[in-house]
Design an enzyme around this catalytic site. Structure first.
Site, PDB file in Angstrom:
ATOM      1  N   PHE A 162      66.313  34.268  -4.205  1.00  0.00           N
ATOM      2  CA  PHE A 162      67.605  34.425  -5.469  1.00  0.00           C
ATOM      3  C   PHE A 162      68.461  35.578  -4.976  1.00  0.00           C
ATOM      4  CE2 PHE A 162      64.487  38.203  -6.744  1.00  0.00           C
ATOM      5  CZ  PHE A 162      65.559  38.776  -7.530  1.00  0.00           C
ATOM      6  N   LYS A 186      66.847  23.626  -0.379  1.00  0.00           N
ATOM      7  CA  LYS A 186      66.173  24.081  -1.683  1.00  0.00           C
ATOM      8  C   LYS A 186      66.459  25.450  -2.373  1.00  0.00           C
ATOM      9  CE  LYS A 186      63.916  24.748  -4.310  1.00  0.00           C
ATOM     10  NZ  LYS A 186      63.926  25.968  -5.337  1.00  0.00           N
ATOM     11  N   GLU A 189      66.372  28.224  -8.149  1.00  0.00           N
ATOM     12  CA  GLU A 189      66.675  27.857  -9.253  1.00  0.00           C
ATOM     13  C   GLU A 189      66.899  28.885  -9.341  1.00  0.00           C
ATOM     14  OE1 GLU A 189      63.339  27.785  -8.423  1.00  0.00           O
ATOM     15  OE2 GLU A 189      62.831  28.365  -9.799  1.00  0.00           O
ATOM     16  N   CYS A 294      64.812  42.336   0.649  1.00  0.00           N
ATOM     17  CA  CYS A 294      63.292  42.439   1.453  1.00  0.00           C
ATOM     18  C   CYS A 294      63.425  43.416   2.911  1.00  0.00           C
ATOM     19  CB  CYS A 294      62.987  41.259   2.158  1.00  0.00           C
ATOM     20  SG  CYS A 294      63.560  41.131   4.230  1.00  0.00           S
ATOM     21  N   GLU A 386      54.922  45.393  -3.467  1.00  0.00           N
ATOM     22  CA  GLU A 386      56.284  45.319  -3.914  1.00  0.00           C
ATOM     23  C   GLU A 386      56.825  44.698  -5.641  1.00  0.00           C
ATOM     24  OE1 GLU A 386      57.988  41.196  -2.640  1.00  0.00           O
ATOM     25  OE2 GLU A 386      59.633  42.688  -1.620  1.00  0.00           O
TER      26      GLU A 386
HETATM   27  P1  NAD Z   1      60.328  33.259  -5.156  1.00  0.00           P
HETATM   28  O1  NAD Z   1      58.811  33.492  -3.982  1.00  0.00           O
HETATM   29  O2  NAD Z   1      59.131  33.572  -6.373  1.00  0.00           O
HETATM   30  O3  NAD Z   1      60.760  32.696  -4.576  1.00  0.00           O
HETATM   31  C1  NAD Z   1      61.424  31.899  -3.349  1.00  0.00           C
HETATM   32  C2  NAD Z   1      61.402  29.837  -3.730  1.00  0.00           C
HETATM   33  O4  NAD Z   1      59.799  29.176  -3.636  1.00  0.00           O
HETATM   34  C3  NAD Z   1      62.353  29.211  -4.482  1.00  0.00           C
HETATM   35  O5  NAD Z   1      63.247  28.168  -3.915  1.00  0.00           O
HETATM   36  C4  NAD Z   1      61.431  29.169  -5.257  1.00  0.00           C
HETATM   37  O6  NAD Z   1      62.061  27.618  -6.230  1.00  0.00           O
HETATM   38  C5  NAD Z   1      60.107  28.795  -4.541  1.00  0.00           C
HETATM   39  N1  NAD Z   1      58.976  28.675  -5.522  1.00  0.00           N
HETATM   40  C6  NAD Z   1      58.417  29.404  -6.698  1.00  0.00           C
HETATM   41  N2  NAD Z   1      57.696  30.016  -6.695  1.00  0.00           N
HETATM   42  C7  NAD Z   1      56.773  28.244  -6.240  1.00  0.00           C
HETATM   43  C8  NAD Z   1      55.491  28.102  -6.595  1.00  0.00           C
HETATM   44  N3  NAD Z   1      54.670  27.784  -6.829  1.00  0.00           N
HETATM   45  N4  NAD Z   1      55.468  27.092  -5.494  1.00  0.00           N
HETATM   46  C9  NAD Z   1      56.475  26.596  -4.593  1.00  0.00           C
HETATM   47  N5  NAD Z   1      57.486  26.951  -4.724  1.00  0.00           N
HETATM   48  C10 NAD Z   1      57.695  28.041  -5.188  1.00  0.00           C
HETATM   49  O7  NAD Z   1      61.220  34.507  -4.342  1.00  0.00           O
HETATM   50  P2  NAD Z   1      61.972  35.308  -4.971  1.00  0.00           P
HETATM   51  O8  NAD Z   1      61.700  35.731  -6.625  1.00  0.00           O
HETATM   52  O9  NAD Z   1      63.606  34.106  -5.720  1.00  0.00           O
HETATM   53  O10 NAD Z   1      62.591  36.249  -3.864  1.00  0.00           O
HETATM   54  C11 NAD Z   1      61.769  37.767  -3.881  1.00  0.00           C
HETATM   55  C12 NAD Z   1      61.095  37.516  -2.705  1.00  0.00           C
HETATM   56  O11 NAD Z   1      62.109  36.942  -1.584  1.00  0.00           O
HETATM   57  C13 NAD Z   1      60.622  38.716  -2.499  1.00  0.00           C
HETATM   58  O12 NAD Z   1      59.086  38.743  -2.667  1.00  0.00           O
HETATM   59  C14 NAD Z   1      61.709  39.306  -1.542  1.00  0.00           C
HETATM   60  O13 NAD Z   1      60.556  40.387  -0.620  1.00  0.00           O
HETATM   61  C15 NAD Z   1      60.879  38.520  -0.605  1.00  0.00           C
HETATM   62  N6  NAD Z   1      61.785  38.135   0.253  1.00  0.00           N
HETATM   63  C16 NAD Z   1      61.809  38.356   1.672  1.00  0.00           C
HETATM   64  C17 NAD Z   1      62.966  37.789   2.592  1.00  0.00           C
HETATM   65  C18 NAD Z   1      62.522  38.175   4.278  1.00  0.00           C
HETATM   66  O14 NAD Z   1      62.814  38.339   5.325  1.00  0.00           O
HETATM   67  N7  NAD Z   1      60.974  38.430   4.545  1.00  0.00           N
HETATM   68  C19 NAD Z   1      64.009  37.482   2.278  1.00  0.00           C
HETATM   69  C20 NAD Z   1      64.542  37.625   1.029  1.00  0.00           C
HETATM   70  C21 NAD Z   1      63.308  38.128   0.316  1.00  0.00           C
END
Ligand code: NAD
Length: 495
Positions: A162, A186, A189, A294, A386
Site C-alpha cells: 500500500f 496485483k 487492495e 520500508c 517493524e
Molecule cells: P502486506 O504484506 O500486508 O501486503 C502486500 C501485498 O500482499 C498486498 O498486495 C496484499 O494484498 C497481499 N497480501 C496481504 N496478505 C496476504 C496473504 N496473507 N497472502 C497473500 N497475499 C497477501 O504489506 P503492506 O501493509 O501493504 O505494506 C507494508 C509492508 O511492505 C511493510 O512491511 C514494508 O516494510 C513493506 N515494504 C517493503 C519494501 C521493500 O522494498 N522491502 C517496499 C515497500 C514496502
C-alpha cells in the site's frame, strides 16, 4: 476510458470503483468480497474495490498468453519505445497522478509527487535498456563462438504493497516489458486506484492489449497467482510475513520468485556528526510518508555523548504540524498498532520524549504525530519489530561495536546509515553492518537508478535486486548459443 481524477487539493474527492483490466477491457472482479478504498486523511471511502478470484487470474493469464508471443517477437528497441511514450504521458499527468497517490495512500502531495517522479526514473532505466542489454559473444575456440541472449520468460506477475502505489509497480514493469514478457499486476487492495491510471497510460502509449493487466484483490488473488502454472515468474513487495509465504508458495510451483519484505532500519549517530545535516536528515527519515516507508529510520543508535543531537532532533520534530508537514497513517488499525508499541515501550521503562499520540489534523482521519522514545533496549518490541509509523526508538550505546552488535542481531537487513564526519568511523560501520542498502550522512539510502534496490536477510527472499540490471535479469532467462560456421574437419573436444 478511465475518467480523470479531478482533485487539486486535499479536499475529499471520489473516484471510480477499482476494476480489473484484462485483455484491454475493464472488467468487474468476480469475487464476493468488496471493500471501501479509504482516503486516510478523511477516513472516508473515496472508491470501492471488489476482489478477484482464481477464475479472474486465469482469464488474465490466458489473455497474457495470447498477447505475449507477438510482443516478445518485437525487437527489444521497439518494446522500449513504449516506455518513452509512457514517460511523456506520466510527466503530462504528473499533477493528477500525484493527487491520486496522495488521496488513496494519504501521503502529502509533495511526497506523492516525489513518488511519481521516482517511478518515472524507473521508466527511464527501462528506456536505457536497448543500449545496455546486449548479450556477450566470444570466440571460444577456432571458428566457434558462444553468444549470450536474454530471452523472455513469458507471463509474469507482480504483487505490490500500500505504501507506494505508483512507484513500486514501476520497480517491476519496465524491465519485465522490455524483456518481452506480459505482466500481470496485483496492487494492494488498500490502494488499487493508481494502478488503473498506470495501465491507462501504457494503453495510451500504444502497448498492445494483454501485455500489461491489472487484477484487484487480496490473499485469494495472490495465492492464485502463486499457484497458476501459466505464470513463470513472480515478484512481491510487502511485509516479511507475507513475503515469506508468497516466496515459498511461488517456488513450490517452480516459479522464479523475488520477494521483498519489511524492515527495521538503524541510523547510527556519533559525537562528531554534523549537527545541521544530522538533525534535518534523521527527522526527515523517520517522519517522511508518516514513517510508512520500508527505508524509514526506525532505531537511532546513539553512540557516546550525543545529547545535543537528540535535543535538536526532538526540537525539530516537535515543530512539525500534523496534516501539513506529516501525512496520515493508512488505517485506523495501524494507528492502534503504532500506539500499542509506544505504550508498551513506556511500560517497559523507556521514556517517550516526544509524543505523537492524539495529534489530529482532521476528525475522521488516521493520525500519529512524530514520536521519540528514549532509553529503548533490545528487550522492548519498539526497538526490534517493524512499527511502520513515525516513531523513532533511541538506543544508547557506549561505542560502535555495541551499536553494530544490536543492529546485526536484528533479523531484518534492509537499510542502515551512519552520521559522522570521520571516514574511518563510516568505513567501520559500512564494512560490518548487515544491511543491503547503506548510507553515510544519508537518512534514506535508496540506491538511485541504475543501482538495484534490495535488502538482505529477512528483508528479502530470493536472489538479486528488484530494480536496475538485476531486475532485467530477473525477468529474463539466458540463452547460450554456440555456433560453428567454419566446418573444419580436425576433431576437437567441441566437435
Ligand atoms: P502486506 O504484506 O500486508 O501486503 C502486500 C501485498 O500482499 C498486498 O498486495 C496484499 O494484498 C497481499 N497480501 C496481504 N496478505 C496476504 C496473504 N496473507 N497472502 C497473500 N497475499 C497477501 O504489506 P503492506 O501493509 O501493504 O505494506 C507494508 C509492508 O511492505 C511493510 O512491511 C514494508 O516494510 C513493506 N515494504 C517493503 C519494501 C521493500 O522494498 N522491502 C517496499 C515497500 C514496502
Amino acid at each position: 476510458m478511465l475518467p480523470s481524477f479531478s482533485a487539486s487539493s486535499y479536499d475529499f474527492t471520489e473516484y471510480v470503483p477499482a476494476k480489473n483490466f484484462i485483455g484491454g477491457q475493464w472488467r468487474d472482479p468476480s469475487g464476493a468480497e468488496e471493500q471501501p478504498v479509504l482516503n486516510p486523511r478523511h477516513g472516508k471511502a473515496m472508491a470501492s474495490v471488489r476482489f478477484s478470484n482464481a477464475g479472474d487470474i486465469d482469464a488474465a493469464v490466458q489473455a497474457a498468453k495470447t498477447a505475449v508471443s507477438e510482443w516478445a517477437g518485437l525487437p527489444l528497441r521497439e518494446r522500449a519505445q513504449i516506455l518513452y511514450k509512457a514517460r511523456e504521458l506520466m510527466l503530462r499527468d504528473l499533477e493528477e497522478l500525484s493527487w491520486l497517490v496522495s488521496h488513496e495512500n494519504g501521503k502529502l502531495y509533495d511526497e506523492a509527487r516525489a513518488e511519481v517522479l521516482k517511478g518515472i526514473e524507473c521508466v527511464e532505466y527501462g528506456c536505457s535498456l536497448p543500449n545496455i542489454a546486449s548479450g556477450n559473444e566470444l570466440e571460444v575456440s577456432r571458428g566457434v563462438t558462444c553468444r549470450l541472449e536474454y530471452a523472455p520468460l513469458g507471463v509474469v506477475a507482480g504483487i505490490t504493497p500500500f505504501n507506494f502505489p505508483f512507484m513500486v509497480p514501476l520497480w517491476m514493469i519496465p524491465q519485465a516489458l522490455v524483456g518481452g514478457n506480459a505482466f500481470i499486476l496485483k496492487p494492494s487492495e488498500q490502494v488499487p486506484l493508481s494502478a488503473l491510471k498506470l495501465v491507462e497510460i501504457f494503453r495510451e502509449a500504444g502497448l498492445p492489449d494483454g501485455v500489461l493487466q491489472v487484477v484487484q484483490g487480496g490473499r485469494e488473488a495472490v495465492e492464485a497467482l502463486c499457484d497458476h502454472p501459466g505464470i513463470a515468474a513472480l515478484a512481491f513487495v510487502g511485509s516479511t510475513r507475507v513475503a515469506k509465504l508468497v516466496y515459498g508458495r511461488a517456488c513450490a510451483t517452480g516459479k522464479r520468485a523475488l520477494c521483498l519484505g519489511g524492515a527495521k532500519n538503524h541510523l547510527v549517530i556519533v559525537p562528531d556528526a554534523d549537527p545541521e545535516v544530522t538533525i534535518e536528515n534523521v527527522v526527515a527519515s523517520f517522519t517522511g510518508c508518516a514513517g510508512q516507508r520500508c527505508m524509514a529510520a526506525s532505531v537511532l543508535m546513539a553512540v557516546g555523548d550525543v545529547d545535543h543531537l537528540i535535543d535538536g532532533i526532538r526540537e525539530r520534530a516537535a515543530r512539525m504540524v500534523v496534516g501539513q508537514d506529516i501525512g496520515p497513517i493508512n488505517l485506523a488499525q495501524s494507528v492502534e498498532r503504532i500506539e500499542t508499541y509506544i505504550a508498551q515501550a513506556e511500560q517497559l521503562g523507556a521514556k517517550v520524549i516526544l509524543d505523537g499520540r492524539g495529534k489530529k489534523a482532521t476528525d475522521g482521519g488516521y493520525w500519529v504525530g512524530p514520536t521519540l522514545i528514549d532509553g529503548v533496549t533490545p528487550e522492548v518490541p519498539a526497538g526490534t519489530e517493524e512499527i511502520f509509523g513515525p516513531v523513532l526508538s533511541i538506543m544508547r550505546v557506549p561505542n560502535l561495536e555495541a551499536a553494530l552488535q544490536i543492529e546485526n542481531a536484528n533479523p531484518y537487513g534492509n537499510a542502515s546509515s551512519i552520521y559522522t564526519t570521520s571516514g574511518d568511523v563510516a568505513a567501520k560501520i559500512m564494512g560490518h553492518v548487515e544491511a543491503g542498502m547503506c548510507g553515510v550522512n544519508v537518512g534514506v539510502p535508496v540506491p538511485r537508478e541504475p543501482f538495484g534496490f534490495g535488502g538482505w536477510n529477512d528483508s528479502k527472499f530470493g536472489h538479486g535486486n528488484i530494480t536496475g540490471w538485476d531486475g532485467y535479469r530477473f525477468w529474463t532467462r539466458q540463452r547460450k548459443i554456440t555456433t560453428k560456421w567454419a566446418l573444419q574437419k580436425d576433431q576437437t573436444w567441441m566437435s
